[in-house]
Design a protein around this motif. Structure first.
Motif, mmCIF file in Angstrom:
data_model
loop_
_atom_site.group_PDB
_atom_site.id
_atom_site.type_symbol
_atom_site.label_atom_id
_atom_site.label_comp_id
_atom_site.label_asym_id
_atom_site.label_seq_id
_atom_site.Cartn_x
_atom_site.Cartn_y
_atom_site.Cartn_z
ATOM 1 N N PRO A 146 15.771 13.729 6.083
ATOM 2 C CA PRO A 146 16.862 13.268 5.228
ATOM 3 C C PRO A 146 16.527 11.986 4.468
ATOM 4 N N GLU A 147 15.376 11.405 4.755
ATOM 5 C CA GLU A 147 14.896 10.213 4.058
ATOM 6 C C GLU A 147 13.388 10.118 4.261
ATOM 7 N N THR A 148 12.728 9.390 3.380
ATOM 8 C CA THR A 148 11.279 9.232 3.511
ATOM 9 C C THR A 148 10.904 8.045 4.390
ATOM 10 N N ALA A 149 11.853 7.172 4.690
ATOM 11 C CA ALA A 149 11.548 5.912 5.369
ATOM 12 C C ALA A 149 10.922 6.106 6.744
ATOM 13 N N GLN A 150 11.405 7.098 7.516
ATOM 14 C CA GLN A 150 10.911 7.228 8.893
ATOM 15 C C GLN A 150 9.429 7.591 8.935
ATOM 16 N N GLY A 151 8.933 8.293 7.920
ATOM 17 C CA GLY A 151 7.505 8.566 7.849
ATOM 18 C C GLY A 151 6.678 7.301 7.730
ATOM 19 N N ILE A 152 7.261 6.276 7.123
ATOM 20 C CA ILE A 152 6.597 4.973 7.027
ATOM 21 C C ILE A 152 6.619 4.266 8.376
ATOM 22 N N VAL A 175 0.854 -1.184 0.000
ATOM 23 C CA VAL A 175 0.000 0.000 0.000
ATOM 24 C C VAL A 175 0.889 1.234 0.000
ATOM 25 N N GLY A 176 0.305 2.384 -0.328
ATOM 26 C CA GLY A 176 1.066 3.619 -0.415
ATOM 27 C C GLY A 176 0.809 4.547 0.751
ATOM 28 N N ILE A 177 1.708 5.517 0.897
ATOM 29 C CA ILE A 177 1.592 6.547 1.923
ATOM 30 C C ILE A 177 2.280 7.798 1.391
ATOM 31 N N ASP A 178 1.885 8.957 1.913
ATOM 32 C CA ASP A 178 2.559 10.214 1.593
ATOM 33 C C ASP A 178 2.704 10.984 2.895
ATOM 34 N N ALA A 179 3.825 10.793 3.587
ATOM 35 C CA ALA A 179 4.049 11.396 4.905
ATOM 36 C C ALA A 179 4.598 12.807 4.760
ATOM 37 N N GLY A 180 4.466 13.595 5.818
ATOM 38 C CA GLY A 180 4.939 14.970 5.814
ATOM 39 C C GLY A 180 6.456 15.072 5.786
ATOM 40 N N ILE A 181 6.950 16.147 5.183
ATOM 41 C CA ILE A 181 8.382 16.422 5.177
ATOM 42 C C ILE A 181 8.847 16.849 6.563
ATOM 43 N N LEU A 182 8.038 17.651 7.255
ATOM 44 C CA LEU A 182 8.355 18.100 8.611
ATOM 45 C C LEU A 182 7.752 17.125 9.619
ATOM 46 N N MET A 183 8.574 16.660 10.549
ATOM 47 C CA MET A 183 8.133 15.687 11.542
ATOM 48 C C MET A 183 8.568 16.138 12.927
ATOM 49 N N ASN A 184 7.947 15.553 13.947
ATOM 50 C CA ASN A 184 8.360 15.833 15.311
ATOM 51 C C ASN A 184 9.858 15.518 15.441
ATOM 52 N N PRO A 185 10.659 16.440 15.977
ATOM 53 C CA PRO A 185 12.112 16.191 16.034
ATOM 54 C C PRO A 185 12.495 14.960 16.833
ATOM 55 N N ARG A 186 11.595 14.481 17.702
ATOM 56 C CA ARG A 186 11.888 13.257 18.453
ATOM 57 C C ARG A 186 12.026 12.049 17.522
ATOM 58 N N VAL A 187 11.401 12.106 16.351
ATOM 59 C CA VAL A 187 11.538 11.026 15.371
ATOM 60 C C VAL A 187 13.000 10.818 15.023
ATOM 61 N N TRP A 188 13.720 11.918 14.814
ATOM 62 C CA TRP A 188 15.107 11.824 14.346
ATOM 63 C C TRP A 188 16.082 11.510 15.475
ATOM 64 N N VAL A 189 15.672 11.800 16.705
ATOM 65 C CA VAL A 189 16.462 11.350 17.854
ATOM 66 C C VAL A 189 16.328 9.835 17.986
ATOM 67 N N ALA A 190 15.096 9.348 17.926
ATOM 68 C CA ALA A 190 14.853 7.910 18.074
ATOM 69 C C ALA A 190 15.507 7.098 16.966
ATOM 70 N N SER A 191 15.465 7.604 15.744
ATOM 71 C CA SER A 191 16.011 6.862 14.601
ATOM 72 C C SER A 191 17.533 6.850 14.565
ATOM 73 N N GLY A 192 18.162 7.701 15.372
ATOM 74 C CA GLY A 192 19.621 7.775 15.393
ATOM 75 C C GLY A 192 20.204 8.832 14.486
#
Length: 313
Positions: free
Chosen positions: A138-144, A57-74
Motif C-alpha cells: 500500500p506504500e513504497t516506504a516499507q521497502g526502504i 541514494v535510490g532503491i527499487d524494492a519489490g511490490i510483493l514482500m514477506n507478509p510479516r513486513v505489514w504486520v510489523a509496520s502496523g
C-alpha cells in the motif's frame, strides 16, 4: 472537473482503465501525452531528489514482500477506514464522508461503521489459503525501511542521508474519485530521510520548504499552492509533526504531497519484529542510535492532475 477530465481524454492524457468493458473504478491508463507528462515529472523528481544531491541514494524494492513486513509496520491491524453501507441501495461509503444516519439519495439507513482494511490481498504459490496470503504493497516506504541495513552496509552513508524510491502502490479505497486524484492503483515518489534524533524537526522544516519550491519550479503559480500544517488530531500516533503541500484543484484545496516527521517508529518496529539490529553507530561521537525519519511523499498521479488542471486554467 468535468471539463478537465474531458480535455484530458481528448488530448490523450488519461483514460479510465478497461473503458470498452465499462471501466474499473479507481484505475486509469495513461495515454500518449500522459506517459510523456508522467515521465517528465518522475525525471524531474529523481534529478532533484537523488542525482543533484550527495546525501541521497535510490532503491527499487519489490511490490510483493514477506507478509510479516505489514504486520510489523502496523498495516495489517491499523491500515483501515471506517465503512458504512446503505441498507436500501447497498452502496458503500467512508463513514467520514457521509452526513447523518441516512443516504441523501434514497433515504436508506446506513449500517453501523466497521473498519475496512485497505490492503489488496493475493496468494503466492499454487495453494490459496491463509498460509500463502500476501499483500500488494500500500506504500513504497516499507521497502526502504526493511533495506535500511543493506543500504548502510553497501554505501557507507552517514545520517543525515536519504533513500529515495518511485514505484507503484495499491489501496482498496472505499470511494475512489476525482478521476486520477484518489486511485486504487497509483505511483508514489517517496524519500525517507534518516537523521540524528535531535535534528528531526530541523529537517522537517527544511524538507517542507524544499518540496514546496519543487512544485513552484515546475511552473505552478504560487497562489495555487499552500503549505498546511497538520493539527494534533490529524497526526499519526508516531508523528511529531507533518505538513501537506496543497494545490487548489477544481474541487478545492487538496493534498499533493505530505511531509512528515515519523520518529524512529518504522525502524524500531522492524527491529523488534525481525530481531535484526537496525541501529546506526556513529564512530565520530561514539554513539549508537536508531535514526529518526522525515518523509516527503508525493504522488505521480496527483502531480499529473495538477499539471493538467494548470493547463486548463
Amino acid at each position: 472537473m468535468e471539463k478537465l477530465v474531458s480535455l484530458a481524454k481528448r488530448r490523450g492524457f488519461f483514460f479510465q482503465s478497461s473503458e470498452i468493458y465499462g471501466g474499473i473504478q479507481g484505475v486509469y491508463d495513461s495515454g500518449p501525452l500522459g506517459v510523456v507528462l508522467r515521465n517528465n515529472i518522475k525525471r524531474s523528481w529523481w534529478r532533484t531528489m537523488v542525482e543533484l544531491r550527495d546525501d541521497v541514494v535510490g532503491i527499487d524494492a519489490g511490490i510483493l514482500m514477506n507478509p510479516r513486513v505489514w504486520v510489523a509496520s502496523g498495516h495489517v491491524q491499523n491500515f483501515t477506514d471506517p465503512l458504512v453501507e446503505c441498507k436500501k441501495c447497498h452502496q458503500r461509503f467512508r463513514a467520514d464522508q457521509v452526513s447523518g444516519p441516512r443516504h441523501d439519495t434514497d433515504g436508506g439507513e446506513f449500517t453501523e461503521a466497521r473498519q475496512f482494511n485497505l490492503m489488496f490481498k493475493t496468494f503466492m504459490g499454487p495453494a490459496e489459503d491463509s498460509s500463502t496470503q500476501i499483500y500488494l504493497r500500500p506504500e513504497t516506504a516499507q521497502g526502504i525501511f526493511v533495506n535500511f541495513a543493506n543500504i548502510l552496509n553497501s554505501t557507507r552513508m552517514r545520517p543525515p542521508f536519504g533513500i529515495a524510491q518511485i514505484g507503484k502502490a495499491f489501496r482498496n479505497e472505499i470511494t475512489p474519485g476525482n478521476s486520477i486524484f484518489r486511485l486504487r492503483e497509483f505511483e508514489q515518489m517517496e524519500l525517507e530521510y534518516f537523521v540524528p534524533p535531535a535534528d528531526e524537526m530541523k529537517w522537517l522544516d527544511y524538507w517542507k520548504e524544499q518540496r514546496l519550491n519543487w512544485y513552484i519550479g515546475l511552473g505552478i503559480r504560487r497562489e495555487h499552492l499552500r503549505l498546511r500544517a497538520h493539527g494534533k488530531d490529524e497526526l499519526a500516533h508516531y508523528a511529531r509533526g507533518a505538513f501537506d503541500v496543497e494545490y487548489e484543484f477544481p474541487f478545492g484545496w487538496s493534498e499533493l504531497e505530505g511531509i512528515a516527521a515519523r520518529g524512529d517508529y518504522d525502524l524500531a518496529a522492524h527491529q523488534r519484529a525481525s530481531g535484526k539490529d537496525l541501529s546506526y553507530f556513529d564512530d565520530i561521537i561514539r554513539e549508537r542510535y536508531l535514526p529518526h525519519v522525515v518523509e516527503p511523499s508525493g504522488g505521480v498521479d496527483r502531480s499529473s492532475l495538477h499539471a493538467s488542471a494548470a493547463g486548463v486554467r
